[in-house]
Design an enzyme around this catalytic site. Sequence first.
Site, PDB file in Angstrom:
ATOM      1  N   HIS A  81       7.057  -0.437  -1.391  1.00 34.80           N
ATOM      2  CA  HIS A  81       5.789  -0.224  -2.090  1.00 34.80           C
ATOM      3  C   HIS A  81       4.650  -0.187  -1.080  1.00 34.80           C
ATOM      4  N   ASP A 110     -11.682  27.688   9.211  1.00 37.24           N
ATOM      5  CA  ASP A 110     -10.428  27.003   8.903  1.00 37.24           C
ATOM      6  C   ASP A 110     -10.361  25.781   9.812  1.00 37.24           C
ATOM      7  N   TRP A 146       5.931  -4.657   4.717  1.00 35.85           N
ATOM      8  CA  TRP A 146       5.438  -3.419   5.316  1.00 35.85           C
ATOM      9  C   TRP A 146       4.984  -3.664   6.753  1.00 35.85           C
ATOM     10  N   SER A 173       2.681  13.035  12.909  1.00 39.26           N
ATOM     11  CA  SER A 173       1.932  13.856  11.957  1.00 39.26           C
ATOM     12  C   SER A 173       0.467  13.435  11.906  1.00 39.26           C
ATOM     13  N   SER A 174       0.240  12.129  11.842  1.00 32.18           N
ATOM     14  CA  SER A 174      -1.143  11.637  11.779  1.00 32.18           C
ATOM     15  C   SER A 174      -1.910  12.001  13.030  1.00 32.18           C
ATOM     16  N   HIS A 257      -5.008  -3.679  11.848  1.00 34.70           N
ATOM     17  CA  HIS A 257      -6.356  -3.854  11.323  1.00 34.70           C
ATOM     18  C   HIS A 257      -7.171  -2.560  11.343  1.00 34.70           C
ATOM     19  N   GLU A 259      -6.021   0.179  11.029  1.00 37.70           N
ATOM     20  CA  GLU A 259      -5.393   0.952   9.965  1.00 37.70           C
ATOM     21  C   GLU A 259      -6.090   0.723   8.617  1.00 37.70           C
ATOM     22  N   TYR A 261      -9.119   0.079   8.089  1.00 37.26           N
ATOM     23  CA  TYR A 261     -10.392   0.810   8.057  1.00 37.26           C
ATOM     24  C   TYR A 261     -10.149   2.309   8.028  1.00 37.26           C
ATOM     25  N   SER A 272     -20.464   8.366  -0.089  1.00 35.52           N
ATOM     26  CA  SER A 272     -21.778   8.754   0.438  1.00 35.52           C
ATOM     27  C   SER A 272     -22.163  10.176   0.043  1.00 35.52           C
ATOM     28  N   HIS A 306      -7.038 -12.028  12.922  1.00 39.04           N
ATOM     29  CA  HIS A 306      -7.323 -12.778  11.687  1.00 39.04           C
ATOM     30  C   HIS A 306      -6.142 -12.715  10.722  1.00 39.04           C
ATOM     31  N   HIS A 307      -5.159 -11.881  11.017  1.00 40.09           N
ATOM     32  CA  HIS A 307      -3.934 -11.886  10.218  1.00 40.09           C
ATOM     33  C   HIS A 307      -2.952 -12.932  10.744  1.00 40.09           C
ATOM     34  N   THR A 332     -20.778  -3.259   7.154  1.00 42.16           N
ATOM     35  CA  THR A 332     -20.347  -2.890   5.808  1.00 42.16           C
ATOM     36  C   THR A 332     -21.470  -3.156   4.821  1.00 42.16           C
ATOM     37  N   LYS A 335     -23.989  -0.479   4.770  1.00 42.99           N
ATOM     38  CA  LYS A 335     -23.580   0.659   3.942  1.00 42.99           C
ATOM     39  C   LYS A 335     -23.843   0.396   2.467  1.00 42.99           C
ATOM     40  N   ARG A 454       3.184 -14.982  -1.394  1.00 41.25           N
ATOM     41  CA  ARG A 454       3.500 -13.591  -1.684  1.00 41.25           C
ATOM     42  C   ARG A 454       4.940 -13.285  -1.286  1.00 41.25           C
TER      43      ARG A 454
HETATM   44  C1  HEA Z   1      -3.158   1.669  -1.108  1.00 40.33           C
HETATM   45  C2  HEA Z   1      -2.221   0.915  -1.248  1.00 40.33           C
HETATM   46  C3  HEA Z   1      -1.716   0.248  -2.492  1.00 40.33           C
HETATM   47  C4  HEA Z   1      -1.837   0.588  -3.813  1.00 40.33           C
HETATM   48  C5  HEA Z   1      -2.528   1.788  -4.425  1.00 40.33           C
HETATM   49  C6  HEA Z   1      -1.157  -0.440  -4.553  1.00 40.33           C
HETATM   50  C7  HEA Z   1      -1.050  -0.459  -5.952  1.00 40.33           C
HETATM   51  C8  HEA Z   1      -0.473  -1.499  -6.673  1.00 40.33           C
HETATM   52  N1  HEA Z   1       0.126  -2.624  -6.150  1.00 40.33           N
HETATM   53 FE1  HEA Z   1       0.397  -3.036  -4.179  1.00 40.33          FE
HETATM   54  N2  HEA Z   1       0.649  -3.469  -2.228  1.00 40.33           N
HETATM   55  C9  HEA Z   1       0.169  -2.733  -1.159  1.00 40.33           C
HETATM   56  C10 HEA Z   1      -0.616  -1.597  -1.232  1.00 40.33           C
HETATM   57  C11 HEA Z   1      -0.960  -0.966  -2.423  1.00 40.33           C
HETATM   58  N3  HEA Z   1      -0.639  -1.377  -3.689  1.00 40.33           N
HETATM   59  C12 HEA Z   1       0.589  -3.320   0.081  1.00 40.33           C
HETATM   60  C13 HEA Z   1       0.258  -2.819   1.477  1.00 40.33           C
HETATM   61  C14 HEA Z   1       1.344  -4.444  -0.266  1.00 40.33           C
HETATM   62  C15 HEA Z   1       1.990  -5.450   0.671  1.00 40.33           C
HETATM   63  C16 HEA Z   1       3.444  -5.174   0.820  1.00 40.33           C
HETATM   64  C17 HEA Z   1       4.116  -6.255   1.592  1.00 40.33           C
HETATM   65  O1  HEA Z   1       3.949  -7.430   1.254  1.00 40.33           O
HETATM   66  O2  HEA Z   1       4.810  -5.924   2.538  1.00 40.33           O
HETATM   67  C18 HEA Z   1       1.344  -4.508  -1.716  1.00 40.33           C
HETATM   68  C19 HEA Z   1       1.970  -5.528  -2.440  1.00 40.33           C
HETATM   69  C20 HEA Z   1       1.892  -5.663  -3.817  1.00 40.33           C
HETATM   70  C21 HEA Z   1       2.311  -6.808  -4.537  1.00 40.33           C
HETATM   71  C22 HEA Z   1       2.864  -8.086  -3.940  1.00 40.33           C
HETATM   72  C23 HEA Z   1       4.325  -8.002  -3.839  1.00 40.33           C
HETATM   73  C24 HEA Z   1       4.904  -9.208  -3.216  1.00 40.33           C
HETATM   74  O3  HEA Z   1       4.219  -9.920  -2.474  1.00 40.33           O
HETATM   75  O4  HEA Z   1       6.094  -9.432  -3.460  1.00 40.33           O
HETATM   76  C25 HEA Z   1       2.096  -6.558  -5.873  1.00 40.33           C
HETATM   77  C26 HEA Z   1       2.394  -7.495  -6.964  1.00 40.33           C
HETATM   78  O5  HEA Z   1       1.891  -7.429  -8.001  1.00 40.33           O
HETATM   79  C27 HEA Z   1       1.519  -5.242  -5.955  1.00 40.33           C
HETATM   80  C28 HEA Z   1       1.144  -4.613  -7.137  1.00 40.33           C
HETATM   81  C29 HEA Z   1       0.517  -3.376  -7.188  1.00 40.33           C
HETATM   82  C30 HEA Z   1       0.182  -2.730  -8.442  1.00 40.33           C
HETATM   83  C31 HEA Z   1       0.475  -3.275  -9.809  1.00 40.33           C
HETATM   84  C32 HEA Z   1      -0.439  -1.540  -8.097  1.00 40.33           C
HETATM   85  C33 HEA Z   1      -0.976  -0.528  -9.056  1.00 40.33           C
HETATM   86  O6  HEA Z   1      -2.261  -0.138  -8.667  1.00 40.33           O
HETATM   87  C34 HEA Z   1      -0.060   0.645  -9.135  1.00 40.33           C
HETATM   88  C35 HEA Z   1      -0.390   1.449 -10.336  1.00 40.33           C
HETATM   89  C36 HEA Z   1       0.759   2.295 -10.768  1.00 40.33           C
HETATM   90  C37 HEA Z   1       0.799   3.619 -10.619  1.00 40.33           C
HETATM   91  C38 HEA Z   1      -0.310   4.323 -10.008  1.00 40.33           C
HETATM   92  C39 HEA Z   1       2.020   4.415 -11.001  1.00 40.33           C
HETATM   93  C40 HEA Z   1       1.848   5.166 -12.260  1.00 40.33           C
HETATM   94  C41 HEA Z   1       3.024   5.969 -12.510  1.00 40.33           C
HETATM   95  C42 HEA Z   1       3.948   5.705 -13.438  1.00 40.33           C
HETATM   96  C43 HEA Z   1       3.881   4.561 -14.373  1.00 40.33           C
HETATM   97  C44 HEA Z   1       5.094   6.617 -13.558  1.00 40.33           C
HETATM   98  C45 HEA Z   1       4.678   7.860 -14.201  1.00 40.33           C
HETATM   99  C46 HEA Z   1       5.543   8.981 -13.902  1.00 40.33           C
HETATM  100  C47 HEA Z   1       5.188  10.256 -14.124  1.00 40.33           C
HETATM  101  C48 HEA Z   1       3.851  10.643 -14.593  1.00 40.33           C
HETATM  102  C49 HEA Z   1       6.162  11.344 -13.880  1.00 40.33           C
HETATM  103  N4  HEA Z   1       1.401  -4.735  -4.703  1.00 40.33           N
HETATM  104  C1  HEA Z   2      -9.100  -0.841   2.813  1.00 41.10           C
HETATM  105  C2  HEA Z   2      -8.585  -1.840   3.345  1.00 41.10           C
HETATM  106  C3  HEA Z   2      -9.248  -3.118   3.760  1.00 41.10           C
HETATM  107  C4  HEA Z   2     -10.580  -3.409   3.997  1.00 41.10           C
HETATM  108  C5  HEA Z   2     -11.762  -2.494   3.928  1.00 41.10           C
HETATM  109  C6  HEA Z   2     -10.605  -4.798   4.358  1.00 41.10           C
HETATM  110  C7  HEA Z   2     -11.776  -5.465   4.685  1.00 41.10           C
HETATM  111  C8  HEA Z   2     -11.830  -6.759   5.152  1.00 41.10           C
HETATM  112  N1  HEA Z   2     -10.769  -7.634   5.264  1.00 41.10           N
HETATM  113 FE1  HEA Z   2      -8.839  -7.250   4.719  1.00 41.10          FE
HETATM  114  N2  HEA Z   2      -6.889  -6.800   4.433  1.00 41.10           N
HETATM  115  C9  HEA Z   2      -6.390  -5.581   4.047  1.00 41.10           C
HETATM  116  C10 HEA Z   2      -7.123  -4.439   3.794  1.00 41.10           C
HETATM  117  C11 HEA Z   2      -8.503  -4.340   3.960  1.00 41.10           C
HETATM  118  N3  HEA Z   2      -9.342  -5.346   4.318  1.00 41.10           N
HETATM  119  C12 HEA Z   2      -4.971  -5.640   3.909  1.00 41.10           C
HETATM  120  C13 HEA Z   2      -4.042  -4.509   3.484  1.00 41.10           C
HETATM  121  C14 HEA Z   2      -4.600  -6.942   4.234  1.00 41.10           C
HETATM  122  C15 HEA Z   2      -3.222  -7.592   4.193  1.00 41.10           C
HETATM  123  C16 HEA Z   2      -2.234  -7.071   5.132  1.00 41.10           C
HETATM  124  C17 HEA Z   2      -0.923  -7.787   4.940  1.00 41.10           C
HETATM  125  O1  HEA Z   2      -0.813  -8.943   5.375  1.00 41.10           O
HETATM  126  O2  HEA Z   2      -0.022  -7.201   4.320  1.00 41.10           O
HETATM  127  C18 HEA Z   2      -5.837  -7.631   4.575  1.00 41.10           C
HETATM  128  C19 HEA Z   2      -5.888  -8.955   4.992  1.00 41.10           C
HETATM  129  C20 HEA Z   2      -7.023  -9.570   5.460  1.00 41.10           C
HETATM  130  C21 HEA Z   2      -7.016 -10.830   6.128  1.00 41.10           C
HETATM  131  C22 HEA Z   2      -5.797 -11.673   6.457  1.00 41.10           C
HETATM  132  C23 HEA Z   2      -5.422 -12.529   5.337  1.00 41.10           C
HETATM  133  C24 HEA Z   2      -4.161 -13.245   5.598  1.00 41.10           C
HETATM  134  O3  HEA Z   2      -3.108 -12.614   5.655  1.00 41.10           O
HETATM  135  O4  HEA Z   2      -4.241 -14.458   5.753  1.00 41.10           O
HETATM  136  C25 HEA Z   2      -8.330 -11.114   6.445  1.00 41.10           C
HETATM  137  C26 HEA Z   2      -8.791 -12.319   7.148  1.00 41.10           C
HETATM  138  O5  HEA Z   2      -9.744 -12.361   7.769  1.00 41.10           O
HETATM  139  C27 HEA Z   2      -9.128  -9.998   5.965  1.00 41.10           C
HETATM  140  C28 HEA Z   2     -10.498  -9.900   6.114  1.00 41.10           C
HETATM  141  C29 HEA Z   2     -11.254  -8.765   5.789  1.00 41.10           C
HETATM  142  C30 HEA Z   2     -12.683  -8.666   6.006  1.00 41.10           C
HETATM  143  C31 HEA Z   2     -13.581  -9.722   6.536  1.00 41.10           C
HETATM  144  C32 HEA Z   2     -13.038  -7.396   5.615  1.00 41.10           C
HETATM  145  C33 HEA Z   2     -14.430  -6.800   5.697  1.00 41.10           C
HETATM  146  O6  HEA Z   2     -14.382  -5.518   6.258  1.00 41.10           O
HETATM  147  C34 HEA Z   2     -15.112  -6.745   4.366  1.00 41.10           C
HETATM  148  C35 HEA Z   2     -16.588  -6.444   4.495  1.00 41.10           C
HETATM  149  C36 HEA Z   2     -17.267  -6.241   3.194  1.00 41.10           C
HETATM  150  C37 HEA Z   2     -18.097  -7.102   2.575  1.00 41.10           C
HETATM  151  C38 HEA Z   2     -18.367  -8.457   3.126  1.00 41.10           C
HETATM  152  C39 HEA Z   2     -18.713  -6.788   1.243  1.00 41.10           C
HETATM  153  C40 HEA Z   2     -19.976  -5.972   1.268  1.00 41.10           C
HETATM  154  C41 HEA Z   2     -21.052  -6.568   2.076  1.00 41.10           C
HETATM  155  C42 HEA Z   2     -22.263  -6.950   1.605  1.00 41.10           C
HETATM  156  C43 HEA Z   2     -22.667  -6.758   0.198  1.00 41.10           C
HETATM  157  C44 HEA Z   2     -23.218  -7.466   2.601  1.00 41.10           C
HETATM  158  C45 HEA Z   2     -23.640  -8.860   2.449  1.00 41.10           C
HETATM  159  C46 HEA Z   2     -22.572  -9.795   2.748  1.00 41.10           C
HETATM  160  C47 HEA Z   2     -22.714 -10.894   3.508  1.00 41.10           C
HETATM  161  C48 HEA Z   2     -23.893 -11.219   4.335  1.00 41.10           C
HETATM  162  C49 HEA Z   2     -21.595 -11.884   3.524  1.00 41.10           C
HETATM  163  N4  HEA Z   2      -8.309  -9.087   5.381  1.00 41.10           N
HETATM  164 CU   LIG Z   3      -7.432  -7.102   9.058  1.00 43.68          CU
END
Ligand code: HEA
Ligand code: HEA
Ligand SMILES: [Cu+2]
Lengths: 539, 361, 294
Positions: A81, A110, A146, A173-174, A257, A259, A261, A272, A306-307, A332, A335, A454
């Site tokens: 997933h 293009d 993942w 590809s990327s 990390h 990634e 962003y 925007s 921080h991870h 952020t 923005k 988790r």
């Molecule tokens: C952009 C990335 C993204 C997106 C969009 C989502 C979407 C969702 N995620 Fe995901 N999730 C991750 C990125 C994302 N996740 C990542 C990175 C992890 C960590 C993995 C790891 O731990 O290694 C994670 C882990 C994760 C967990 C934790 C699992 C665990 O720790 O064991 C859970 C649990 O609830 C969850 C739930 C969901 C749900 C309910 C949605 C929903 O938003 C999804 C909504 C459903 C749909 C959009 C599908 C709709 C389609 C159908 C119902 C079929 C229809 C068929 C036809 C039409 C032909 N996600």
């Molecule tokens: C789109 C993806 C995305 C984005 C944008 C961010 C944004 C941020 N993330 Fe997140 N993060 C993930 C995707 C993302 N993260 C994923 C996938 C994981 C889990 C990976 C895994 O373990 O599987 C993760 C995990 C993760 C962790 C590790 C948690 C753990 O495993 O223990 C931490 C810890 O610092 C963190 C921090 C942050 C912070 C500080 C930001 C900041 O960039 C957020 C900044 C934004 C704001 C703060 C809000 C708007 C700001 C204002 C309105 C201004 C005023 C605010 C103040 C003055 C406070 N993230």
């Molecule tokens: Cu991070």
Amino acid sequence: MSAVLDHHGDHAHDHAHDHPHGWRRWVFATNHKDIGTLYLLFSFTMLMIGGILALCIRAELFQPGLQFFNPELFNQFTTMHGLIMVFGAVMPAFVGFANWMIPLQIGASDMAFARMNNFSFWLMIPAALMLVSSFFMPGGAPAAGWTLYAPLTLQMGPSMDAGIFAMHILGASSIMGSINIIVTILNMRAPGMTLMKMPLFAWTWLITAYLLIAVMPVLAGAITMTLTDRHFGTNFFNPAGGGDPIMYQHIFWFFGHPEVYIMILPAFGIVSAIIPAFARKKLFGYTSMVYATGSIAILSFIVWAHHMYTTGMPVTGQLFFMYATMLIAVPTGVKVFNWIATMWRGSMTFETPMLFAVGFLFVFSMGGFTGLILSMAPIDQQLQDTYYVVAHFHYVLVAGSLYALFAGVYYWGPKWTGVMYSETRGRIHFWGSLVFFNVTFFPMHFLGLAGMPRRYADYPMQFTDFNQIASIGAFGFGLMQVYFFLFVVVPMMRGKGEKAPQKPWEGAEGLEWEVPSPAPFHTFENPPKLDITATKVIG
Amino acid sequence: VESLPGGPAVNQTDLHPPVTKIAAEVQTLHYGLMIVCLAIFVAVFGVMFYSILKHRKSVGAKSANFHESVSVEIAWTIVPFIIVTAMGFAATKTVVAQKDTSNADLTIKATGYQWKWGYDYLKGEGEGINFLATLDTAQREMSNSGHPSGDNYLLKVDNPLVVPVGKKVRIITTANDVIHAWMVPAFGVKQDAIPGFVRDTWFKAEQTGDFYGQCAELCGKEHAYMPIHVKVLSAEDYSAWVQGKKKELAAKADDPSKVWTQADLVARGEKVYASNCAVCHKADGKGAGPIKALDGSTKVLDADKMVQVQVLLNGQNNGAMPAWKQLSDTEIAAVITYTKNSWSNKTGQTVQPSEVVAARK
Amino acid sequence: MSAVSNHGATPYYFVPGPSRHPVMAAIGLFFVILGAGQWVNGHGWGAWSLLLGMVIWLTVLYQWFGDAISESQSGQYSDRIDVSFRWSMSWFIFSEVMFFAAFFGALYWARNHSLPMLGNLDHQVLWPDFKAIWPSAMAGLTASPAGTVEPFTTMGPWPIPTINTGILLTSGITLTIAHHALIAGQRAKTIFWMWVTVLLGVVFLGFQAYEYMHAYSELNLKLTSGIYGSTFYMLTGFHGFHVFLGMLMLLIITLRLTKGHFTADRHFGFEGAAWYWHFVDVVWLGLYIVVYWM
Ligand code: HEA
Ligand code: HEA
Ligand SMILES: [Cu+2]
Ligand code: CUA
């Protein structure tokens, strides 16, 4: 769909001899719009697959105890997933947008390398096949999360190697896609389209592409070491031979990390574009938006650990990464404030793109704030690897990246297909998604605070209620996406609906609105003459 | 279901009630940060919703055309900068305290195994005690049945970790196979256990009672089934426990030079098998999926007994079959003898503990 | 399949017509990864799939580059496209730099963090007798806490790596001579110095192969030689592979030169390959210092 997209005849720039038909048009495509469409369709397919896996996860977690899947299979679902959503759904979707919109927005004919562009797309297919088919390999799909942490990956079956090679190909590809985007932006802007007049979407992609080129090879390096540790007797991650499992994590998160962003900056670009269009007011603080994007990108290279607070870093490491991470809130925030200032004293209407953009702003920020809470090392010590983290990243990824993608589909969809979506259906999709999204993921904060780890197939009884709510929400959210597909996307692709004017949005600006809807097969073959703001074609 | 004291409460929406100073500080920090974030959130989005209500076309708003203001931009860069720096400062003291593992009264090594915890009391009262803590097998069966029950479902272990109240306990973590994490939310403690490396953390429980946690790093299929149960006892109770445990261990200690009969080894081996091997290889020795069957396995049937001894001591397939060197010589000898003479395996071979000792070099 | 919009004049920006190369190349790579994944798991057929994939892929690349070259030769590529090539080559090299950075990073981390940590006081619980010294800093040590690594001798800078350094530096010079000759329009001289450069590349690879054989047969230094062997072979091997690629690029450019391609003022193909060669050269200098000297 080709019926609609083929319809372009009247445009003067078209070359009949250059206009392929049938399957060749798609398979041998060199046209940025066709390749963009391919990317978008691919990514939507992967969203469905990843979504179905998510629903399997949620079904299993509906109750304590194992009802449907054994824990091994559950871990495979979680891993796949995550991988599919990140590398199959969100990243390609943004590349699809880039393909469609960047040449249009900067007045280029293009992408810089049209054949390589198609290569980037077609590389994803073998990779996706390998990834998805790994479920059917002996031992099942990779089940190490993942993040593919060593040494657990060293224990995986043959599918791990399939996964590693698939990731290599996706990385290639990327990288090629990013080079294409960067070169297009740097070298193919119409005269008068200076960098600081470029639409923010192009800017955010320029910076994203830079991030991609900088970090995808690092990921490739990490998983290559995993591969050689698995099969060629190296000891990178094996302490018995002097290696270190934590080394994997450092290398992975140096990629990981930036990634995240990579998955949000283009979303910022889309938002925007949309907010000023529906506020009928110019984007506030264009320059600072560009600098903020750049700062986020630069800071993203120095926060990776921080991870890894719970891996036992020295105090100085914890403090450094904590402060650096918190700093990201500043750009952020700039923005967010700029967007709100754009809305301030505008003349707003709330068609679906705007609804999703505002929804993005509101819900993404909640995810940003939980990120900030996680970035505080002592608190993260409690929350790391719990559902709080799951809640955090779904707030930023689903309500962030995915919402922005939806917003973009509604906003530019008329330009792509030549027909308007149904506003009522758009609204249903938005409100349904918003409600079910929060029903799904909000309770996960509580679960995380209460200490539910988790990647658990089963959990103590006390966590039952919140899990049930989350599971119900997930199915609702899934249904809303099916609704989106059947009632919005399919009709638009089939050309059903009101015919879209050249510029369907009163307040929209930019060169994409200077060409007819649907955008003809060839646009800007010769560079257009632009007015001083570089938003209008004057000759 | 009722709330489990020291473990999760029903529909708990907050961190666990703190039992250590660190946990209390973390909770305070969390509240503080929540309040600040909520305040900013309300302020920022208050403005946005005000604007959404007032500045919409349908109420006749005309758009203004400002789109820049250097002073405003500087202000909203500086102010958040100050806020986050202040947050960082607020947390710094706790970070330092959390990492200060010096001057511990008691040092215990916690080793993560797939999928159990091993505890060695290294220093302080109780030095020399060591045991394994495994999830109660009935819990795992309940999980499989799909109809679990009990307040301590998935949290009940056979041998809880026992520590004295009010003493600084330093936990050294390490692991045998893959990364695990030792977590007890009520203590504010979570520390990854990394194979080949040691890390440490500490806590000083301020009240007696039972406290629960779970493994918090994905470690393979039974990741959800390796809980942590810490029993905090008063000083006297703790001393009594240490005495009892030491006697028990002495009585149980096997003399590795003792020569056993095959029947005794098989009987002993069956127990070892049930608590260590059956999770993967199954009670009938048939394995499942990627897990090899022992019933009929060429390695088990091999005339050279050392073949199987080596597999147990060193693991196989990059640790997919982990090394079991943490078991005692007698246990290894017993479990091998058991597998060599169970199900359809009828080798008649016996492995004596002394042979395992020799194989360990 | 081929170029369109070609009415004699150079288009503002040449956009190729539909092409089957990308999808064919992707199919080739499909067989490559399918085969590789199976092969490393001991399935013999994987090797065949890999081979088939490589053949498809290389054939496609040959045709693809052939198309590009004929487009270039027929004057379809404007100056703007030339700029695109420059940008793209620079960014590609940047991505390669980052790829190497991952392995250099691994070496740095293993030497300066993991190893000292494995040998520190705390870690005596696990590895009581381990001395944390990087093998090249003291003969006979293996940097293997568990003592599972057979003793080996490390690879010093003398003589082969130093000779190889000389070879690569020289090849940089010969390449530059060739470039100047090309700019001066002296085609024969260009071709001569290009052949010299290619040859130097081949000699480098020959020495490296010899070095590996020496390491395996006499020093007992293998991929399995603990973290030292892992980083040594990963860095030098990955670099050697890049030398091979760079050498191929130069070879192709040389062959094209003999066919009369490139002019004194338009020869980005040449320059791109030269940039790549210099990049490989610089990486080697880094390697030479951190792998062999430190
Ligand atoms: C952009 C990335 C993204 C997106 C969009 C989502 C979407 C969702 N995620 Fe995901 N999730 C991750 C990125 C994302 N996740 C990542 C990175 C992890 C960590 C993995 C790891 O731990 O290694 C994670 C882990 C994760 C967990 C934790 C699992 C665990 O720790 O064991 C859970 C649990 O609830 C969850 C739930 C969901 C749900 C309910 C949605 C929903 O938003 C999804 C909504 C459903 C749909 C959009 C599908 C709709 C389609 C159908 C119902 C079929 C229809 C068929 C036809 C039409 C032909 N996600
Ligand atoms: C789109 C993806 C995305 C984005 C944008 C961010 C944004 C941020 N993330 Fe997140 N993060 C993930 C995707 C993302 N993260 C994923 C996938 C994981 C889990 C990976 C895994 O373990 O599987 C993760 C995990 C993760 C962790 C590790 C948690 C753990 O495993 O223990 C931490 C810890 O610092 C963190 C921090 C942050 C912070 C500080 C930001 C900041 O960039 C957020 C900044 C934004 C704001 C703060 C809000 C708007 C700001 C204002 C309105 C201004 C005023 C605010 C103040 C003055 C406070 N993230
Ligand atoms: Cu991070
Ligand atoms: Cu041990 Cu998870």
